[in-house]
Scaffold this motif. Structure first.
Motif, PDB file in Angstrom:
ATOM      1  N   ASN A  85      10.556 -40.847   6.280  1.00 47.18           N
ATOM      2  CA  ASN A  85      10.895 -41.436   7.568  1.00 47.18           C
ATOM      3  C   ASN A  85      10.021 -42.652   7.834  1.00 47.18           C
ATOM      4  O   ASN A  85       8.815 -42.632   7.586  1.00 47.18           O
ATOM      5  CB  ASN A  85      10.700 -40.417   8.696  1.00 47.18           C
ATOM      6  CG  ASN A  85      11.734 -39.316   8.650  1.00 47.18           C
ATOM      7  OD1 ASN A  85      12.907 -39.579   8.405  1.00 47.18           O
ATOM      8  ND2 ASN A  85      11.308 -38.069   8.860  1.00 47.18           N
ATOM      9  N   SER A  87       8.946 -45.355  10.806  1.00 54.82           N
ATOM     10  CA  SER A  87       8.958 -45.622  12.243  1.00 54.82           C
ATOM     11  C   SER A  87       8.991 -47.121  12.511  1.00 54.82           C
ATOM     12  O   SER A  87       8.837 -47.945  11.600  1.00 54.82           O
ATOM     13  CB  SER A  87       7.709 -45.023  12.894  1.00 54.82           C
ATOM     14  OG  SER A  87       6.544 -45.680  12.398  1.00 54.82           O
ATOM     15  N   GLU A  89       6.745 -48.757  14.119  1.00 57.62           N
ATOM     16  CA  GLU A  89       5.400 -49.290  13.867  1.00 57.62           C
ATOM     17  C   GLU A  89       5.189 -49.584  12.381  1.00 57.62           C
ATOM     18  O   GLU A  89       4.610 -50.624  12.024  1.00 57.62           O
ATOM     19  CB  GLU A  89       4.335 -48.293  14.347  1.00 57.62           C
ATOM     20  CG  GLU A  89       4.258 -48.105  15.856  1.00 57.62           C
ATOM     21  CD  GLU A  89       5.387 -47.242  16.405  1.00 57.62           C
ATOM     22  OE1 GLU A  89       6.064 -46.576  15.593  1.00 57.62           O
ATOM     23  OE2 GLU A  89       5.574 -47.233  17.633  1.00 57.62           O
ATOM     24  N   GLU A  90       5.649 -48.669  11.512  1.00 60.88           N
ATOM     25  CA  GLU A  90       5.509 -48.888  10.074  1.00 60.88           C
ATOM     26  C   GLU A  90       6.319 -50.101   9.619  1.00 60.88           C
ATOM     27  O   GLU A  90       5.852 -50.909   8.817  1.00 60.88           O
ATOM     28  CB  GLU A  90       5.963 -47.645   9.313  1.00 60.88           C
ATOM     29  CG  GLU A  90       5.013 -46.469   9.408  1.00 60.88           C
ATOM     30  CD  GLU A  90       5.560 -45.248   8.698  1.00 60.88           C
ATOM     31  OE1 GLU A  90       4.926 -44.796   7.724  1.00 60.88           O
ATOM     32  OE2 GLU A  90       6.620 -44.743   9.104  1.00 60.88           O
ATOM     33  N   GLN A 185      13.969 -44.652  11.404  1.00 53.78           N
ATOM     34  CA  GLN A 185      14.137 -44.023  12.706  1.00 53.78           C
ATOM     35  C   GLN A 185      15.070 -44.844  13.585  1.00 53.78           C
ATOM     36  O   GLN A 185      15.363 -46.007  13.299  1.00 53.78           O
ATOM     37  CB  GLN A 185      12.774 -43.845  13.379  1.00 53.78           C
ATOM     38  CG  GLN A 185      11.887 -42.820  12.680  1.00 53.78           C
ATOM     39  CD  GLN A 185      10.569 -42.605  13.398  1.00 53.78           C
ATOM     40  OE1 GLN A 185      10.306 -43.199  14.437  1.00 53.78           O
ATOM     41  NE2 GLN A 185       9.729 -41.733  12.844  1.00 53.78           N
TER      42      GLN A 185
END
Length: 340
Positions: A85, A87, A89-90, A185
């Motif tokens: 997964n 996100s 932010e990533e 996500q």
């Protein structure tokens, strides 16, 4: 005994570090540290995963009053999920880091292409100094030209390699984007696709400009041959060709790095699941190939003492690289199909 204490006790019982447990659960070491300190609690899917991994029941993990380990009814060994997964932010972190590093990596690539130019020019001055400037002031000794030229070449290559290594070290934390199956996500795909569309025009411009420079760079050499120009003109034509190719390399690497950062997240282009598997099988080839090319360049240069013509190894090697990489990929595809 609370959940935090149980997780820590079970981890130590299995002689695992926090990092080793994190790898098996496909999470960060910091998450395990927070669980054991009581700063946060695991999600239910991680509770289930640890139940199978440690061989205890979920009741034992969740109920503080249960002090004795209760074996899990699930006997299968837990396997980390195949999908990673990602996100918001990533995704933003990886895209931002590539943006910051793209210019440095592009400059390093340009330095590699430019590195033989000082050697070529100095060699020309040592042999044709008076012809080049009309007086002997520009002429330098052959030994000085060779020594100084090789020194500059090695310095430029060393700087380029250092930049590549430093950039690669900074990108290590996002290495999984190139290797694992990703699940973005909610909302991430739309953000990444929008940024890719915004960059598309600049990407096309860089590719077109780079290809044009490579083609234009050959023109002076062809003209020199057509009009039977002297050796000095031919040498300068080669130096000009490498300089223009260096600019093209900068454009290719800069634009390509940013474009790849989008494709990695979207799993498109060279980063589809099939191509990720193919890349694992062929990752050895580029490094080995360019090491051989560098060795050939140095051998030809030292044996013939003609670094101008030795430098032609690079454009020829670049063309061969594409063809040979295609052959290696075909062989790798065949092996992947056999494995399946």
């Amino acid at each position: 005994m609370i959940l935090a204490e149980k997780v820590q006790a079970l981890r130590k019982k299995n002689n695992w570090s926090q990092e080793e447990l994190a790898e098996q659960l496909n999470i960060s070491r910091q998450s395990v540290s927070k669980w054991e300190s009581g700063a946060s609690i695991p999600d239910i899917d991680k509770i289930i995963a640890m139940s199978s991994l440690f061989g205890v029941s979920t009741d034992y993990l969740l109920k503080d009053e249960l002090e004795k380990e209760v074996p899990s009814e699930v006997e299968d060994v837990y396997e980390a999920p195949l999908t990673r997964n990602v996100s918001v932010e990533e995704a933003d972190g990886s895209l931002g880091l590539v943006r910051r590093l793209a210019g440095r990596m592009a400059a390093a690539a340009a330095l590699c292409v430019l590195s033989p130019v000082p050697l070529i020019v100095l060699g020309a001055l040592s042999e044709y100094g008076e012809e080049a400037g009309g007086h002997s002031a520009l002429a330098i000794g052959e030994d000085m030209a060779g020594g100084l030229g090789m020194t500059i070449l090695l310095i430029l290559v060393a700087v380029a390699v250092a930049i590549f290594i430093l950039c690669d070290m900074q990108m290590e934390k996002y290495e999984y984007l190139e290797k694992e199956k990703l699940a973005l996500q909610y909302g991430v795909e739309g953000i990444v696709r929008k940024k890719k569309e915004d960059f598309a025009a600049r990407y096309r411009m860089c590719i077109v400009a780079g290809v044009t420079l490579c083609i234009i760079g050959v023109v002076p050499m062809m003209m020199a041959v057509a009009f039977s120009a002297g050796d000095l003109i031919m040498i300068y034509s080669v130096a000009l060709l490498l300089s223009l190719v260096a600019v093209a390399a900068f454009l290719f690497v800069w634009a390509g790095s940013i474009q790849d950062s989008f494709d990695k997240l979207l799993q498109e282009g060279d980063f589809t699941l099939e191509k990720k598997e193919l890349k694992k099988k062929t990752s050895f080839f580029p490094g080995a190939y360019w090491c051989v090319v560098t060795a050939v360049f140095l051998v030809i240069g030292f044996r013939s003492d003609d670094w101008v013509w030795a430098s032609l190894v690079w454009p020829v090697a670049a063309l061969l690289f594409v063809a040979l990489l295609g052959v290696v990929k075909c062989v790798a595809r065949g092996r992947i199909k056999q494995d399946l």
